[in-house]
Structure formats: structure tokens, C-alpha cells
Motif scaffolding. Structure first.
Motif, PDB file in Angstrom:
ATOM      1  N   THR A   1       0.856  -1.182   0.000  1.00  0.00           N
ATOM      2  CA  THR A   1       0.000   0.000   0.000  1.00  0.00           C
ATOM      3  C   THR A   1       0.890   1.229   0.000  1.00  0.00           C
ATOM      4  O   THR A   1       2.105   1.124   0.164  1.00  0.00           O
ATOM      5  CB  THR A   1      -0.991  -0.009   1.180  1.00  0.00           C
ATOM      6  N   TRP A   2       0.300   2.364  -0.139  1.00  0.00           N
ATOM      7  CA  TRP A   2       1.111   3.583  -0.231  1.00  0.00           C
ATOM      8  C   TRP A   2       1.732   3.950   1.108  1.00  0.00           C
ATOM      9  O   TRP A   2       1.212   3.605   2.161  1.00  0.00           O
ATOM     10  CB  TRP A   2       0.302   4.737  -0.811  1.00  0.00           C
ATOM     11  N   ILE A   3       2.872   4.638   1.013  1.00  0.00           N
ATOM     12  CA  ILE A   3       3.559   5.099   2.218  1.00  0.00           C
ATOM     13  C   ILE A   3       3.618   6.623   2.276  1.00  0.00           C
ATOM     14  O   ILE A   3       3.802   7.192   3.337  1.00  0.00           O
ATOM     15  CB  ILE A   3       4.968   4.485   2.359  1.00  0.00           C
ATOM     16  N   SER A   4       3.455   7.251   1.121  1.00  0.00           N
ATOM     17  CA  SER A   4       3.404   8.718   1.128  1.00  0.00           C
ATOM     18  C   SER A   4       2.371   9.181   0.109  1.00  0.00           C
ATOM     19  O   SER A   4       2.117   8.510  -0.889  1.00  0.00           O
ATOM     20  CB  SER A   4       4.780   9.325   0.820  1.00  0.00           C
ATOM     21  N   ALA A   5       1.787  10.322   0.422  1.00  0.00           N
ATOM     22  CA  ALA A   5       0.744  10.878  -0.442  1.00  0.00           C
ATOM     23  C   ALA A   5       0.972  12.372  -0.614  1.00  0.00           C
ATOM     24  O   ALA A   5       1.398  13.057   0.319  1.00  0.00           O
ATOM     25  CB  ALA A   5      -0.629  10.639   0.170  1.00  0.00           C
ATOM     26  N   GLU A   6       0.696  12.854  -1.806  1.00  0.00           N
ATOM     27  CA  GLU A   6       0.719  14.280  -2.097  1.00  0.00           C
ATOM     28  C   GLU A   6      -0.516  14.590  -2.929  1.00  0.00           C
ATOM     29  O   GLU A   6      -0.744  13.968  -3.964  1.00  0.00           O
ATOM     30  CB  GLU A   6       1.980  14.678  -2.865  1.00  0.00           C
ATOM     31  N   ILE A   7      -1.319  15.529  -2.442  1.00  0.00           N
ATOM     32  CA  ILE A   7      -2.508  15.938  -3.175  1.00  0.00           C
ATOM     33  C   ILE A   7      -2.367  17.435  -3.466  1.00  0.00           C
ATOM     34  O   ILE A   7      -2.415  18.251  -2.552  1.00  0.00           O
ATOM     35  CB  ILE A   7      -3.806  15.654  -2.390  1.00  0.00           C
ATOM     36  N   PHE A   8      -2.150  17.761  -4.735  1.00  0.00           N
ATOM     37  CA  PHE A   8      -2.037  19.157  -5.153  1.00  0.00           C
ATOM     38  C   PHE A   8      -3.444  19.680  -5.412  1.00  0.00           C
ATOM     39  O   PHE A   8      -4.181  19.116  -6.219  1.00  0.00           O
ATOM     40  CB  PHE A   8      -1.176  19.266  -6.414  1.00  0.00           C
ATOM     41  N   ILE A   9      -3.810  20.756  -4.720  1.00  0.00           N
ATOM     42  CA  ILE A   9      -5.182  21.252  -4.757  1.00  0.00           C
ATOM     43  C   ILE A   9      -5.229  22.636  -5.374  1.00  0.00           C
ATOM     44  O   ILE A   9      -4.568  23.566  -4.911  1.00  0.00           O
ATOM     45  CB  ILE A   9      -5.769  21.304  -3.324  1.00  0.00           C
ATOM     46  N   ALA A  10      -6.047  22.755  -6.430  1.00  0.00           N
ATOM     47  CA  ALA A  10      -6.270  24.052  -7.081  1.00  0.00           C
ATOM     48  C   ALA A  10      -7.723  24.476  -6.966  1.00  0.00           C
ATOM     49  O   ALA A  10      -8.073  25.576  -7.362  1.00  0.00           O
ATOM     50  CB  ALA A  10      -5.855  23.988  -8.551  1.00  0.00           C
ATOM     51  N   GLY A  11      -8.563  23.625  -6.457  1.00  0.00           N
ATOM     52  CA  GLY A  11      -9.982  23.928  -6.297  1.00  0.00           C
ATOM     53  C   GLY A  11     -10.721  22.678  -5.874  1.00  0.00           C
ATOM     54  O   GLY A  11     -10.145  21.584  -5.885  1.00  0.00           O
ATOM     55  N   PRO A  12     -11.995  22.810  -5.518  1.00  0.00           N
ATOM     56  CA  PRO A  12     -12.769  21.660  -5.026  1.00  0.00           C
ATOM     57  C   PRO A  12     -12.797  20.472  -5.979  1.00  0.00           C
ATOM     58  O   PRO A  12     -12.817  19.330  -5.535  1.00  0.00           O
ATOM     59  CB  PRO A  12     -14.169  22.226  -4.825  1.00  0.00           C
ATOM     60  N   THR A  13     -12.784  20.723  -7.270  1.00  0.00           N
ATOM     61  CA  THR A  13     -12.799  19.617  -8.228  1.00  0.00           C
ATOM     62  C   THR A  13     -11.516  19.574  -9.051  1.00  0.00           C
ATOM     63  O   THR A  13     -11.401  18.763  -9.960  1.00  0.00           O
ATOM     64  CB  THR A  13     -14.007  19.728  -9.181  1.00  0.00           C
ATOM     65  N   ARG A  14     -10.580  20.454  -8.717  1.00  0.00           N
ATOM     66  CA  ARG A  14      -9.308  20.498  -9.451  1.00  0.00           C
ATOM     67  C   ARG A  14      -8.168  20.131  -8.499  1.00  0.00           C
ATOM     68  O   ARG A  14      -7.616  20.973  -7.824  1.00  0.00           O
ATOM     69  CB  ARG A  14      -9.084  21.894 -10.039  1.00  0.00           C
ATOM     70  N   TYR A  15      -7.874  18.841  -8.447  1.00  0.00           N
ATOM     71  CA  TYR A  15      -6.776  18.366  -7.609  1.00  0.00           C
ATOM     72  C   TYR A  15      -6.161  17.140  -8.267  1.00  0.00           C
ATOM     73  O   TYR A  15      -6.790  16.455  -9.069  1.00  0.00           O
ATOM     74  CB  TYR A  15      -7.234  18.060  -6.189  1.00  0.00           C
ATOM     75  N   LYS A  16      -4.885  16.902  -7.923  1.00  0.00           N
ATOM     76  CA  LYS A  16      -4.187  15.729  -8.439  1.00  0.00           C
ATOM     77  C   LYS A  16      -3.601  14.992  -7.247  1.00  0.00           C
ATOM     78  O   LYS A  16      -2.805  15.546  -6.487  1.00  0.00           O
ATOM     79  CB  LYS A  16      -3.072  16.125  -9.393  1.00  0.00           C
ATOM     80  N   ALA A  17      -4.001  13.747  -7.076  1.00  0.00           N
ATOM     81  CA  ALA A  17      -3.544  12.936  -5.961  1.00  0.00           C
ATOM     82  C   ALA A  17      -2.516  11.910  -6.429  1.00  0.00           C
ATOM     83  O   ALA A  17      -2.722  11.233  -7.439  1.00  0.00           O
ATOM     84  CB  ALA A  17      -4.733  12.218  -5.318  1.00  0.00           C
ATOM     85  N   THR A  18      -1.406  11.839  -5.698  1.00  0.00           N
ATOM     86  CA  THR A  18      -0.367  10.851  -5.977  1.00  0.00           C
ATOM     87  C   THR A  18      -0.110  10.072  -4.695  1.00  0.00           C
ATOM     88  O   THR A  18       0.242  10.664  -3.668  1.00  0.00           O
ATOM     89  CB  THR A  18       0.937  11.544  -6.435  1.00  0.00           C
ATOM     90  N   PHE A  19      -0.311   8.771  -4.760  1.00  0.00           N
ATOM     91  CA  PHE A  19      -0.083   7.891  -3.618  1.00  0.00           C
ATOM     92  C   PHE A  19       1.057   6.951  -4.004  1.00  0.00           C
ATOM     93  O   PHE A  19       0.910   6.147  -4.915  1.00  0.00           O
ATOM     94  CB  PHE A  19      -1.356   7.106  -3.280  1.00  0.00           C
ATOM     95  N   ALA A  20       2.194   7.094  -3.328  1.00  0.00           N
ATOM     96  CA  ALA A  20       3.408   6.370  -3.701  1.00  0.00           C
ATOM     97  C   ALA A  20       3.645   5.158  -2.793  1.00  0.00           C
ATOM     98  O   ALA A  20       3.658   5.296  -1.576  1.00  0.00           O
ATOM     99  CB  ALA A  20       4.605   7.310  -3.645  1.00  0.00           C
ATOM    100  N   THR A  21       3.863   4.011  -3.399  1.00  0.00           N
ATOM    101  CA  THR A  21       4.145   2.789  -2.631  1.00  0.00           C
ATOM    102  C   THR A  21       5.632   2.628  -2.351  1.00  0.00           C
ATOM    103  O   THR A  21       6.005   1.775  -1.543  1.00  0.00           O
ATOM    104  CB  THR A  21       3.646   1.529  -3.375  1.00  0.00           C
ATOM    105  N   GLY A  22       6.473   3.433  -3.004  1.00  0.00           N
ATOM    106  CA  GLY A  22       7.904   3.214  -2.846  1.00  0.00           C
ATOM    107  C   GLY A  22       8.759   4.443  -2.630  1.00  0.00           C
ATOM    108  O   GLY A  22       9.962   4.315  -2.452  1.00  0.00           O
ATOM    109  N   THR A  23       8.163   5.627  -2.659  1.00  0.00           N
ATOM    110  CA  THR A  23       8.981   6.831  -2.500  1.00  0.00           C
ATOM    111  C   THR A  23       8.429   7.727  -1.400  1.00  0.00           C
ATOM    112  O   THR A  23       7.235   7.732  -1.119  1.00  0.00           O
ATOM    113  CB  THR A  23       9.049   7.647  -3.807  1.00  0.00           C
ATOM    114  N   VAL A  24       9.364   8.463  -0.811  1.00  0.00           N
ATOM    115  CA  VAL A  24       9.035   9.456   0.203  1.00  0.00           C
ATOM    116  C   VAL A  24       9.810  10.714  -0.186  1.00  0.00           C
ATOM    117  O   VAL A  24      11.026  10.645  -0.391  1.00  0.00           O
ATOM    118  CB  VAL A  24       9.449   8.986   1.615  1.00  0.00           C
TER     119      VAL A  24
END
Length: 170
Positions: A105-128
Motif C-alpha cells: 500500500t502507499w507510504i506517502s501521499a501528495e494531493i495538489f489542490i487548485a480547487g474543489p474539483t481540481r486536484y491531483k492525488a499521488t499515492f506512492a508505494t515506494g517513494t518518500v
């Protein structure tokens, strides 16, 4: 009128105690998408007028589970904020629901948010990301015990850290 010490104590003991209301139980969310939208909405609610972009991040390895929100200001500075506890709780649920025995499963997450419906989520299983808190050998062991994965799915940096720790102690 002056009260004697025992009378003051009695008065304090008989005074009705105000109890804080218990927080409402958090809503159980059944899908990864619902969790992501909920944490994005919570991060947006933290923003001040004029703040438009935020990064919601989380590091979850073993017993270590942390999250934060970074906002880039117009002058280029970065403001760091701590999200409400329920955000981290939902991200812990997300991690658990994301578990796949063939990759972990993922160990780190980054969610870039530009608005309520404008976001990009990255869930990484191997990087921090290098700016996230350090990961200990104990947390790595706890992570792979709780969420087993094939040896080939253990990141090289984690394998090296665990091998180095074993050489020092064993």
C-alpha cells in the motif's frame, strides 16, 4: 462572608461539572474517491481568502502517520498548517483500503489542490519526498508486517536501510 477551607471544597464538589460535548462520530466513507474529496474539501476550508493552491501531504509508515498542508503565498513564501485530526484519520482509512497484497500500500501521499474539483492525488508505494519526516527502521519493519508485500516490491532505499540496521545490530 469568608468561607472556611472545608466549606469551599464542599462548594466545589457540589457544583455541577460542565462536560464538553463529545465530538460527532466521523462519517464512514466507503470509497477511495469519497475519502479524497473529503480531505480536499477539509484542506480548502483551511485556506484564507486569496490562497488558491495547497499541497496536502501524508507520510504513513508503520506507527508513524502524519499529515500537513502547505500553502504557497503570493510572495513566494510557504505557510505550513496542521489539518484537522479527521483528515489524518481518513487518510489512514485510504491507506488501509488501498492495500493490495501484490504491491503493498502507499507510504506517502501528495494531493495538489487548485480547487474543489481540481486536484491531483499521488499515492506512492515506494517513494518518500526528501522534505517529509525521516522513516525509522522500526517503522519500516512495522509497515511490512502490517502490509506485507513481495520482496520485489520493497523499495531499494528501504531494503538498504533495513540491511544496514541488521548489520549494526546483528
Amino acid at each position: 462572608m469568608t468561607l472556611s477551607r472545608p466549606e469551599r471544597i464542599d462548594l466545589l464538589l457540589t457544583r455541577p461539572h460542565r462536560q464538553e460535548p463529545e465530538p460527532a462520530p466521523r462519517e464512514e466513507l466507503a470509497t477511495l474517491g469519497a475519502i479524497e474529496q473529503t480531505v480536499v474539501d477539509a484542506a480548502i476550508a483551511m485556506l484564507a481568502p486569496g490562497q488558491k493552491f495547497a499541497l496536502l501531504w501524508s507520510l504513513q509508515v508503520g506507527e508513524q502517520a502524519v499529515a500537513g498542508v502547505q500553502v504557497k503565498e503570493r510572495d513566494g513564501s510557504v505557510t505550513n498548517m496542521v489539518p484537522p485530526a479527521e483528515v489524518l484519520e481518513y487518510l489512514i482509512d485510504h491507506k488501509r483500503m488501498s492495500y493490495d497484497p501484490s504491491v503493498g500500500t502507499w507510504i506517502s501521499a501528495e494531493i495538489f489542490i487548485a480547487g474543489p474539483t481540481r486536484y491531483k492525488a499521488t499515492f506512492a508505494t515506494g517513494t518518500v519526498a526528501d522534505w517529509m519526516p525521516e522513516v525509522s527502521e522500526d517503522d519500516l519493519r512495522a509497515e511490512f508486517d502490517a502490509f506485507p508485500r513481495p520482496a520485489g516490491e520493497i523499495p531499494d532505499w528501504a531494503r538498504t536501510q533495513l540491511d544496514w540496521s541488521d548489520r549494526r545490530t546483528g
